[in-house]
Design a protein around this motif. Structure first.
Motif, mmCIF file in Angstrom:
data_model
loop_
_atom_site.group_PDB
_atom_site.id
_atom_site.type_symbol
_atom_site.label_atom_id
_atom_site.label_comp_id
_atom_site.label_asym_id
_atom_site.label_seq_id
_atom_site.Cartn_x
_atom_site.Cartn_y
_atom_site.Cartn_z
ATOM 1 N N TRP A 121 0.741 -3.403 -10.520
ATOM 2 C CA TRP A 121 0.251 -2.121 -11.022
ATOM 3 C C TRP A 121 -0.240 -2.241 -12.468
ATOM 4 O O TRP A 121 -1.229 -1.610 -12.841
ATOM 5 N N GLU A 151 -1.742 -4.728 -13.649
ATOM 6 C CA GLU A 151 -3.062 -5.357 -13.543
ATOM 7 C C GLU A 151 -4.110 -4.409 -12.972
ATOM 8 O O GLU A 151 -5.286 -4.492 -13.315
ATOM 9 N N LEU A 152 -3.675 -3.495 -12.103
ATOM 10 C CA LEU A 152 -4.617 -2.709 -11.310
ATOM 11 C C LEU A 152 -4.912 -1.327 -11.867
ATOM 12 O O LEU A 152 -6.042 -0.843 -11.750
ATOM 13 N N ARG A 153 -3.952 -0.676 -12.512
ATOM 14 C CA ARG A 153 -4.071 0.759 -12.744
ATOM 15 C C ARG A 153 -5.285 1.139 -13.572
ATOM 16 O O ARG A 153 -5.923 2.166 -13.326
ATOM 17 N N ASP A 154 -5.676 0.331 -14.541
ATOM 18 C CA ASP A 154 -6.809 0.688 -15.397
ATOM 19 C C ASP A 154 -8.153 0.509 -14.694
ATOM 20 O O ASP A 154 -9.191 0.913 -15.222
ATOM 21 N N THR A 155 -8.143 -0.112 -13.510
ATOM 22 C CA THR A 155 -9.401 -0.284 -12.775
ATOM 23 C C THR A 155 -9.669 0.874 -11.827
ATOM 24 O O THR A 155 -10.759 0.954 -11.246
ATOM 25 N N LEU A 156 -8.694 1.767 -11.642
ATOM 26 C CA LEU A 156 -8.866 2.893 -10.728
ATOM 27 C C LEU A 156 -9.436 4.096 -11.468
ATOM 28 O O LEU A 156 -8.998 4.418 -12.575
ATOM 29 N N ASP A 157 -10.379 4.751 -10.853
ATOM 30 C CA ASP A 157 -10.981 5.955 -11.442
ATOM 31 C C ASP A 157 -9.954 7.085 -11.413
ATOM 32 O O ASP A 157 -9.484 7.470 -10.342
ATOM 33 N N HIS A 181 -7.558 7.706 -4.087
ATOM 34 C CA HIS A 181 -7.600 6.300 -3.693
ATOM 35 C C HIS A 181 -6.682 6.023 -2.498
ATOM 36 O O HIS A 181 -5.651 6.657 -2.327
ATOM 37 N N VAL A 201 -8.830 1.278 -3.596
ATOM 38 C CA VAL A 201 -10.259 1.608 -3.805
ATOM 39 C C VAL A 201 -10.434 3.100 -3.546
ATOM 40 O O VAL A 201 -9.589 3.741 -2.919
#
Length: 377
Positions: free
Chosen positions: A279, A281-287, A292, A296
């Motif tokens: 999370w 690593e991923l959270r800042d890439t989600l709009d 989602h 994605v």
């Protein structure tokens, strides 16, 4: 014993044996037998009111043809609550105006039992008739005039949810009074309604629900937060998976967090370090402004693929498809199989990434401001 009575006995025997295909055949045969069989089914359900008989109620729910309306009208108010709800459900979906008119009249009748009125409101889910919306909104107005009425929780929740299925989410404001109730059951019912009801304040209210002292309230909050599907919603679920005192909340919150983030997580707490790392690593890439699934922006195609490929998850994904599209996918799947369920959602208009409730595009609720502490040991 008549042929109709034999079919009823077959349906009950299949039900007792937990043989769903055999029960479905009996239900189909009873429906094909016409109004006299429906009369027998209703009588049998009333006589056996001390037991729950889903197969008999299913016959009633599917009896929506014009020939069934007089039979159903003669049985309103008779038998157990589950039968009453099935009768009202069928009437609300019957051909012509007589059945829906009766359901709306029962909902508007302030002398009727509140459980009967709640069943009428539930039967009007997805109703397209303007009169249905008017009656539902009047029930909300009643609640505003009499906020201390102890009979309101069940009726208010059923009304707010039914309105949401028509695209009217005005019941969200009325639910807030229940969230402050001293009764855990009332708070839990209100929180559960947010699976379908949505407004700009719902995420903040659900964050508070995840910190509620009542276990049932926190359990009910997990799925509504998941359905929002934003990074803020995922944060809330991961915190609950780490910190909640209840095993069921932690288990479900971790699974639902994984569903948003695209991580194949079980509910085992040993998965938490991996979830935390991924999370970060991923959270800042989600709009933050869209919904989602699978890490994605949500697409109908992804949900349909999961529904098709993941047999163990099919029941829960079918219910999510129902909430998001307004198509009764669970019923289509249960009655007619996978292909029929897939056909039912094939042409649904769906805006990728946005949040939907019952087929209506809704704005994403505002992110949760600040850190709301969850219960600790």
């Amino acid at each position: 014993m008549t042929s109709d009575e034999l079919l009823i006995q077959e349906a009950l025997a299949a039900e007792d044996a937990d043989e769903s295909e055999r029960a479905e055949r009996a239900v189909h045969d009873l429906l094909a037998a016409g109004p006299q069989a429906l009369r027998c089914v209703l009588s049998a359900a009333v006589e056996r009111a001390d037991r729950h008989h889903p197969s008999l109620y299913e016959v009633v729910r599917r009896s929506t043809g014009p020939e069934a309306v007089p039979v159903l009208l003669a049985h309103t108010g008779a038998g157990p609550h589950a039968l009453e709800a099935a009768v009202l459900y069928a009437l609300a979906r019957s051909d012509g105006d007589e059945g829906p008119d009766q359901v709306e009249a029962i909902l508007a009748d302030r002398t009727a039992l509140y459980t009967t009125r709640a069943a009428a409101a539930e039967a009007l889910q997805g109703a397209a008739r303007p009169a249905a919306g008017e009656v539902l909104r009047e029930v909300l107005a009643e609640q505003h005039r009499e906020p201390e009425n102890p009979e309101w929780p069940l009726l208010l929740v059923a009304t707010a949810v039914a309105l949401a299925t028509t695209g009217d989410h005005s019941g969200a404001a009325a639910l807030r009074s229940l969230l402050a109730s001293p009764h855990e059951l009332a708070r839990a019912m209100a929180v559960g309604a947010y699976r379908l009801v949505l407004d700009e304040d719902s995420l903040r209210l659900l964050a508070r629900a995840l910190a509620d002292p009542g276990i049932e309230v926190r359990r009910e909050a997990v799925d509504p937060v998941f359905l929002i599907g934003s990074p803020a919603a995922a944060d809330l679920l991961l915190r609950s998976a780490r910190e909640d005192l209840d095993d069921q909340v932690r288990y479900n919150a971790l699974i639902r967090f994984g569903d948003i983030a695209g991580l194949a997580l079980g509910g085992d707490p040993e998965n938490l370090p991996f979830a935390d790392e991924r999370w970060r690593e991923l959270r800042d890439t989600l709009d933050p402004a869209v919904c989602h699934r699978f890490g994605v922006p949500i697409t109908l195609a992804d949900l349909v693929e999961e529904f098709t490929d993941e047999e163990l998850l099919r029941t829960s994904v079918a219910e999510e498809l129902r909430l998001l599209t307004g198509v009764d996918v669970p019923t289509a799947y249960a009655r007619h199989g996978l292909d029929a369920a897939l056909r039912s959602v094939r042409d649904v208009p769906f805006t990728t990434g946005r949040i939907h409730k019952w087929g209506h595009l809704r704005p994403m609720p505002s992110p949760v401001a600040g850190h709301i502490p969850l219960p600790r040991a």
